[in-house]
Each structure stands twice: as C-alpha cells, then as structure tokens.
Design a protein around this motif. Structure first.
Motif, PDB file in Angstrom:
ATOM      1  N   THR B   4      11.126  -1.973  -2.086  1.00 38.99           N
ATOM      2  CA  THR B   4      10.672  -1.281  -0.873  1.00 38.99           C
ATOM      3  C   THR B   4      11.248   0.128  -0.830  1.00 38.99           C
ATOM      4  O   THR B   4      10.588   1.058  -0.409  1.00 38.99           O
ATOM      5  CB  THR B   4      11.080  -2.037   0.405  1.00 38.99           C
ATOM      6  N   LYS B  97       4.437   3.748  12.196  1.00 39.38           N
ATOM      7  CA  LYS B  97       5.139   2.603  12.731  1.00 39.38           C
ATOM      8  C   LYS B  97       4.371   1.303  12.465  1.00 39.38           C
ATOM      9  O   LYS B  97       4.966   0.226  12.403  1.00 39.38           O
ATOM     10  CB  LYS B  97       5.272   2.811  14.245  1.00 39.38           C
ATOM     11  N   VAL B  99       2.649   0.522   9.755  1.00 45.46           N
ATOM     12  CA  VAL B  99       2.657   0.050   8.369  1.00 45.46           C
ATOM     13  C   VAL B  99       4.105  -0.199   7.933  1.00 45.46           C
ATOM     14  O   VAL B  99       5.013   0.460   8.421  1.00 45.46           O
ATOM     15  CB  VAL B  99       1.954   1.042   7.404  1.00 45.46           C
ATOM     16  N   PRO B 100       4.297  -1.164   7.019  1.00 41.31           N
ATOM     17  CA  PRO B 100       5.673  -1.476   6.618  1.00 41.31           C
ATOM     18  C   PRO B 100       6.347  -0.278   5.952  1.00 41.31           C
ATOM     19  O   PRO B 100       5.738   0.366   5.109  1.00 41.31           O
ATOM     20  CB  PRO B 100       5.507  -2.643   5.633  1.00 41.31           C
ATOM     21  N   ASN B 101       7.575   0.015   6.368  1.00 44.46           N
ATOM     22  CA  ASN B 101       8.363   1.147   5.852  1.00 44.46           C
ATOM     23  C   ASN B 101       7.707   2.493   6.109  1.00 44.46           C
ATOM     24  O   ASN B 101       8.055   3.503   5.493  1.00 44.46           O
ATOM     25  CB  ASN B 101       8.630   1.008   4.350  1.00 44.46           C
ATOM     26  N   GLY B 102       6.729   2.504   7.023  1.00 44.95           N
ATOM     27  CA  GLY B 102       5.969   3.734   7.255  1.00 44.95           C
ATOM     28  C   GLY B 102       6.824   4.860   7.797  1.00 44.95           C
ATOM     29  O   GLY B 102       6.648   6.020   7.427  1.00 44.95           O
ATOM     30  N   ALA B 105       8.960   6.553   5.035  1.00 38.59           N
ATOM     31  CA  ALA B 105       8.137   7.367   4.148  1.00 38.59           C
ATOM     32  C   ALA B 105       7.616   8.599   4.877  1.00 38.59           C
ATOM     33  O   ALA B 105       7.539   9.688   4.309  1.00 38.59           O
ATOM     34  CB  ALA B 105       6.975   6.541   3.608  1.00 38.59           C
TER      35      ALA B 105
END
Lengths: 330, 283
Positions: B4, B97, B99-102, B105
C-alpha cells in the motif's frame, strides 16, 4: 429479482450484530444542535440485495448514507457495514465500499480514461482470490457507455455523462457494497435504462450489495429488492414494492362497463366489491380493471401519516401485516 | 503493508506529474505563472545601472536572489493553500477520501506538482536573469546551498500552506493570505537590505523563514563582497539552516494533524453546502 421476504427489523433486538449481513443498523441517531434528524433508524441488508432508501426532502437520506460511508460521525446507535463500524473503517474496508455522492465537480482538468485508470490503481493491493481489483478502465468505460468520450476532459462532459463517470468511479474498485445517492438525477430515459441494466448486472453477476436513494419511485420499484421509507427520522416502511402496495390498506381503483356505460369505484375491499358486482349484474359486466394502489400512492399515504405524527402506528400496523404475510408464506 | 505504501508513492507521483503537465498546458495557468516573474524581471533590468552602495553589483542583480526566495514562499504557501481550498470545494478531497489510501496519494501528489511548478517558476526568473543581468557567481558550493535552501524552504512553506488551506473556509479567503505575506516580504530584506530597517523590524523579519531563504539565495548567487550589506556582515550559514530546519520540522509536524482534522469533516453535504454558498455569491 425478488428477494427473500425480509423480516421486520424491529424483531431483532438482542441478536448479535449480524453475521452475513452487509448492513446492520440499529437505533441510529443523528442530532444537529437540538434537532434530531435521525431518531432511531433500524434496518439491515443482506449480500447481493438492492435496497432503495426513499423519503421526503430533508428526511435524512443523505445523512444516513454518509454515516454508512464513514464520512460523518453519528450521535448514537450501532452501525455495522461489511462487519466494520464505518466510523473506524480502515483502508482495507474502504477498498470494499463504492461511493457515488449526489454531486461532484472534481478533477475537471483530467481526462475520463486517465482518471479512471488512475483511481483504479489504488485498489490493486486489495485484490482477493475472488475479486480482481480494479476493473479494467476501458472495459468499465464501455460498461457505462462513455467510450466515445474516453479522451475528453471531464469538465467538458454533459451532466448525464458526468454522472455516468461518477458511477464508473464508484465501481472501479469492484466494491462488495455500493452506495448510490440519487444516481440518475439528470439522466435522459435512455441513460436511465442503461443505468438500470448496469445495476442489475452488478447485483446479478458480481452480487454487489447496493444501497441507493432516489426520488423516482418507478426507479425504486424497478431496481430494488427492498424499499425503505425514511420519514420523521425513522424507517416507517421496509419491504418489497409489491408488499408495500399490497399490504398498506390503500384503496384500489376498479373500472368496468355495464350497458355501454363506464364506471369507476375506489375501495379498500376490491375483491369483495368485484364479487358483489358480478353477483348483482353477472354477464352484464365488461372491461373489468382492478388497479392496486401504485407505489406512489402507498408512499404518499405512508409519508403523510408519518408526518402527521402517526408514524409509529403505521409502522406497527405494517409490521403486523408483514409478519402475518411471512407466516402465511411459510 | 509495504504494497500500500508503494501504491501511495506511485499514485502520488503519477498524480503530481499529471497535474504538473495540466498546469503547463493550460494557457490561463501559464499566464498566471509568467506574470509576476515578468514584472520582477522588468524591475530588475531597469535597476541594473545603479550599483549597490559599497559594492560592484547592480541593485537589479542584488534583488534577484530575493525574488527567487519570494517565489518559493508564494508558490509554497499560497499555491498549496489555494489548491486545497479549491479542491475541498469541488470535491476532489472527498474523492480522495472515498478511495483507499487516497488522502496520502493526494497529498503526496500535491507536493510533487507544487514542487515541480516552483522549480519551473524559479527557472522562469533565474534563466532570463543570467542573460539580462550580470555579476552573479555560481559554483558547485552555490548549487548545494541553493538546493538545501530550496528543499527546507519548500518543506516549510508547503506545510504552512497546507495548514492555511485546511483552516480556510473558502478559496476566496486565500486572497487574505496575500496581506500578511506581502508585509512579511517587506521586512525580510528582499528589496532592501534588512540592515536599513528599524531594529525591531529586523527581529521580526529574522523570526520567519522568508528572510533566511533570501539570505541563502544571495549567499549562493552573489559575489562574496556583497556580504557587507547583511546583518553582522556574514552569511550566517549555521543560523540559516537551523531556522529553516526548525520551521520545516514544526510545520511538517503540525500539518498532518490539521489536515486530518479537516479531512475528517469532509462530507458530501459539506461540499454541497460550500458549492451552494459559492453559487449564491456569484448570483
């Protein structure tokens, strides 16, 4: 698309938070200042179910959905989404949930395919044996009918095209649970039909659990296995469209002709009335039509009663009817 | 999970690159980036005949390093603050927010694109200056000082920008930021040596990173003799890097907390309410 008849949610008190339930909401409350927007909301959703949340403007549909999405903290109640409290959902949980909000104007300078491929990337590490994440960008663009706009800048899309892109972004991670907040606002009839097919595909082929809000009752009836009506801060009805209109004691409309004359009569006892009609006039009756109350009539009746403060009474009445119905069916 | 983290870095780099490219290919954005360097260049070229008292260097040339410093400050603080405010309003942050780890990134992407645009802005000033003005001295040592000042300065200013952008309620509030930043530039020895100001102003000026970035840029680009105009007639390298590092560390430590608090409050309803307010202002 007819799901299993859902038992009424109020009967589950004391049960452990649902194993195998995708959504399990109990006693959800939301208070802004001194106003209670949600006042003890209870419902569940099972894997693969399509649930529509209906309700008047300001009833708290978006608030409810945003709490389930983990975007908003609740005031009280137990909420489990895919077995996790959304207030503490981690990135792994986030990867299993798809979100389509009411309005979005983001990433206007990006191109359609560029953004889909980019956002898809985030889901890569969350592939499982069963689900390959993300959805291939070109395939997905095709599935939502945006192929000829793939290289366009997003701000150049029309309202309906933008909405389709929003839906595409919502499903790019192949979510197990998808939230759609008024997904078809601004769609023309063709786009609406294509969208309905997409929802059916998601629920049938990928067994995605879907929760949507809409103002279009016809759409709710077409898409949803189960309809929840939110009014006065509570779920005042929970059942399939058919159950709702069949079991609410709303009037049916009966039309017939006799001796070349047209007649119309409204009654809650349509079967008895028609029986009487034939007993009295026999073969003289022609062109008989019986229209059960539409979902719209049912909805209006339920909301009106809830708003005039009789929500609890309606809920109890409906609960009893559903229980009887379930027993009869068993 | 290392995979991740790899995605955050990779997605952030791609985001940053895409946004950097978008800015460079957007006429309006490019015009915005060219305008103030052009004004500064005109001013500096018009002052290239007058010598800085006690030195052989023209006033125009002596200002140039300070212009680089002010470019870093405005690009870092205002650039990040404005982008955050705008992208909160249009829902980009909420998307991050969703999306995962958005979020990670998104922020890393911002760092990449803003840093990239800052370097471009610096080159827009630096390259024409080297042709139009003279008296600069550039060595390997200068390059090292320049890089150090740039990295520490950017880290501090971008983090300050992120804090400011998180606290602002609308993109229009970013305009207000211009006022304190303009005042700060006036007492940071950019356009006139700090030694000519009242002592209390000198102290305020030296409390902020702006002055030290300017000092660092001057030390890297101007001939040794010009040090006579500086406080204590020294480049004060230890103090320079200490102040810049302290600002960077403090800002970088606080920024994630403020950002998290802001991000937690982002919701569809909040975005919709802001859009509604913005529309009312237009209407």
């Amino acid at each position: 698309m007819t799901g299993v008849t859902a038992p009424v949610t109020t009967a589950r008190e004391g049960e452990p938070p649902g194993e195998g339930l995708v959504l399990d909401v109990r006693g959800l409350r939301m208070r802004y200042g001194s106003t209670d927007v949600l006042n003890g909301v209870d419902f569940v959703a099972r894997p693969g179910e399509v649930v529509a949340l209906l309700g008047p403007n300001g009833a708290g549909k978006t608030t409810t959905i945003e709490i389930l999405e983990g975007f908003r903290m609740r005031s009280a109640g137990d909420v489990s989404v895919l077995g996790v409290d959304p207030a503490h959902g981690d990135e792994n949980w986030r990867a299993r949930v798809g979100v389509v909000l009411q309005s979005w104007r983001d990433h206007g300078k990006w191109r359609v395919r560029e953004l889909l491929a980019h956002l898809g990337m985030y889901y890569g590490p969350y592939s499982t044996d069963k689900i390959t994440r993300p959805w291939d960008a070109d395939e997905l663009i095709d599935a939502v009918g945006l192929t000829e706009h793939a290289q366009k800048k997003i701000k150049q899309l029309s309202g309906g095209q933008r909405r389709r892109l929003d839906v595409a972004i919502g499903i790019v991670g192949r979510p197990e649970l998808l939230f759609l907040d008024e997904p078809t606002a601004g769609f023309d009839p063709e786009a609406r039909r294509e969208f309905h097919e997409l929802v059916h595909r998601l629920s049938d082929e990928a067994s995605t659990t879907i929760m949507l809000t809409t103002h279009d009752l016809d759409e709710a009836e077409k898409l949803a296995d189960r309809i929840l009506i939110l009014a006065g801060g509570k779920i005042i009805a929970d059942g399939s469209a058919d159950e709702l209109s069949r079991r609410m004691s709303t009037e049916a409309e009966i039309k017939w002709t006799r001796d070349g004359q047209r007649f119309v009569h409204s009654t809650t006892e349509s079967t008895r009335y028609v029986h009487e009609l034939f007993k009295q006039h026999g073969d003289a009756i022609g062109d008989l039509e019986v229209h059960r109350a539409s979902l719209e009539d049912t909805y209006m009746a339920l909301v009106r009663e809830a708003e005039s403060g009789q929500g609890d009474a309606v809920l109890r009445e409906f609960a009893e009817i559903t229980e009887v119905g379930t027993e009869a069916g068993a | 999970m290392s995979s991740t983290r790899a995605v955050i870095v990779r997605a952030g780099l791609i985001r940053g690159w895409i946004e950097f490219r978008q800015t460079l290919t957007n006429g309006q954005d490019v015009f915005g980036y060219l305008l103030s360097p052009a004004i500064f260049l005109i001013v500096m070229v018009s002052l290239r005949g007058d010598k800085l008292p006690g030195t052989e260097i023209s006033i125009g040339s002596s200002i140039m390093p300070g212009v680089l410093a002010i470019t870093v400050l405005f690009s870092g603080v205002l650039g990040v603050a404005q982008l955050l405010a705008v992208e909160r309003e249009d829902g980009t942050l909420l998307r991050a927010k969703a999306v995962p780890n958005g979020m990670g990134a998104y922020l890393f992407g911002k760092v990449v694109s803003v840093a990239g645009m800052t370097v471009v802005s610096l080159l827009i000033v630096l390259v024409p200056s080297l042709f139009l003005l003279d008296g600069f001295v550039f060595t390997a040592g200068s390059a090292l000082v320049l890089a150090g000042v740039l990295v520490l300065g950017l880290a501090g200013t971008m983090a300050l920008g992120a804090i400011a952008g998180s606290l602002m309620t609308s993109p229009r509030a970013a305009g207000i930021l211009m006022i304190p930043m303009g005042l700060l530039a006036a007492i940071s020895g950019i356009f006139a040596p700090l030694t000519r100001l009242a002592e209390w102003m000198q102290w305020i000026g030296q409390a902020f990173p702006m002055y030290w970035m300017g000092l660092g840029m001057r030390s890297a680009l101007l001939p040794e003799e010009t040090v006579v105009i500086e406080v204590g007639q020294s480049w004060r390298y230890p103090e320079m890097f200490l102040v810049l590092a302290v600002w960077a560390v403090v800002a970088v430590t606080f920024a994630p907390r403020v950002l998290r608090r802001m991000a937690r409050r982002e919701s569809g309803a909040a975005v919709a309410a802001r859009q509604q307010k913005a529309l009312q202002r237009i209407g």
